[in-house]
Design a protein around this motif. Structure first.
Motif, mmCIF file in Angstrom:
data_model
loop_
_atom_site.group_PDB
_atom_site.id
_atom_site.type_symbol
_atom_site.label_atom_id
_atom_site.label_comp_id
_atom_site.label_asym_id
_atom_site.label_seq_id
_atom_site.Cartn_x
_atom_site.Cartn_y
_atom_site.Cartn_z
ATOM 1 N N UNK A 150 0.830 -1.205 0.000
ATOM 2 C CA UNK A 150 0.000 0.000 0.000
ATOM 3 C C UNK A 150 0.867 1.259 0.000
ATOM 4 N N UNK A 151 1.940 1.230 0.756
ATOM 5 C CA UNK A 151 2.867 2.357 0.806
ATOM 6 C C UNK A 151 3.539 2.555 -0.549
ATOM 7 N N UNK A 152 3.891 1.459 -1.213
ATOM 8 C CA UNK A 152 4.499 1.561 -2.540
ATOM 9 C C UNK A 152 3.533 2.151 -3.562
ATOM 10 N N UNK A 153 2.250 1.842 -3.435
ATOM 11 C CA UNK A 153 1.237 2.426 -4.326
ATOM 12 C C UNK A 153 1.165 3.932 -4.110
ATOM 13 N N UNK A 154 1.203 4.366 -2.857
ATOM 14 C CA UNK A 154 1.184 5.801 -2.550
ATOM 15 C C UNK A 154 2.431 6.498 -3.091
ATOM 16 N N UNK A 155 3.579 5.865 -2.943
ATOM 17 C CA UNK A 155 4.829 6.439 -3.455
ATOM 18 C C UNK A 155 4.761 6.569 -4.970
ATOM 19 N N UNK A 156 4.234 5.554 -5.632
ATOM 20 C CA UNK A 156 4.097 5.591 -7.090
ATOM 21 C C UNK A 156 3.216 6.760 -7.531
ATOM 22 N N UNK A 157 2.114 6.984 -6.828
ATOM 23 C CA UNK A 157 1.224 8.108 -7.157
ATOM 24 C C UNK A 157 1.946 9.446 -7.022
#
Length: 150
Positions: A126-133
């Motif tokens: 989930x944190x990686x998805x936020x970083x990608x955004x």
């Protein structure tokens, strides 16, 4: 009575401050007529969707784009047991811009972010998805600044 007056004054100041978005599609003199993706992946689709939001159909400056984005996650450091303790996410965008006069411009934009690992895999993903955004938003901002100068 003071709270109501203060709230009313604060509300009037904030609503009439004259805010307008810096890079809205009305301010940009760009009409993106075509976006070609080199690879069909989620990253390219997201970038295409965000770029289409900035296209102004009434603009005289018509451009075509060819985009190729890729994401890479590297292990930056490991702990004493050899397990990853720090990662780095890198998003690279290679874009070719063709304008009205068939002038071709190539631009490479790279954004990266380092972060610590988490023992909970779901939380980490989930944190990686936020970083990608966040990284995609930075890339789009930089690209729009460059395209607005055309």
């Amino acid at each position: 009575m003071k709270k109501i007056t203060l709230t009313l004054i604060l509300f009037l100041m904030l609503t009439s401050c004259g805010y307008k978005a810096l890079y809205s599609n009305k301010n940009l003199n760009l009409n993106i007529i075509k976006i070609e993706k080199i690879k069909k992946n989620k990253l390219n689709l997201t970038i295409e969707k965000r770029l289409n939001n900035f296209s102004n159909k009434q603009a005289l400056n018509k451009i075509s784009l060819k985009i190729d984005a890729e994401k890479e996650i590297k292990v930056v450091s490991k702990n004493m047991q050899g397990n990853p303790s720090r990662y780095q996410m890198i998003i690279k965008l290679n874009i070719d811009v063709i304008d009205n006069q068939n002038k071709k411009i190539n631009k490479n934009i790279t954004q990266d972010f380092s972060y610590n690992t988490n023992s909970n895999r779901f939380t980490l993903s989930q944190y990686e998805i936020e970083i990608e955004e966040v990284l995609i938003n930075k890339i789009i901002d930089e690209l729009i600044k460059d395209l607005s100068k055309l």
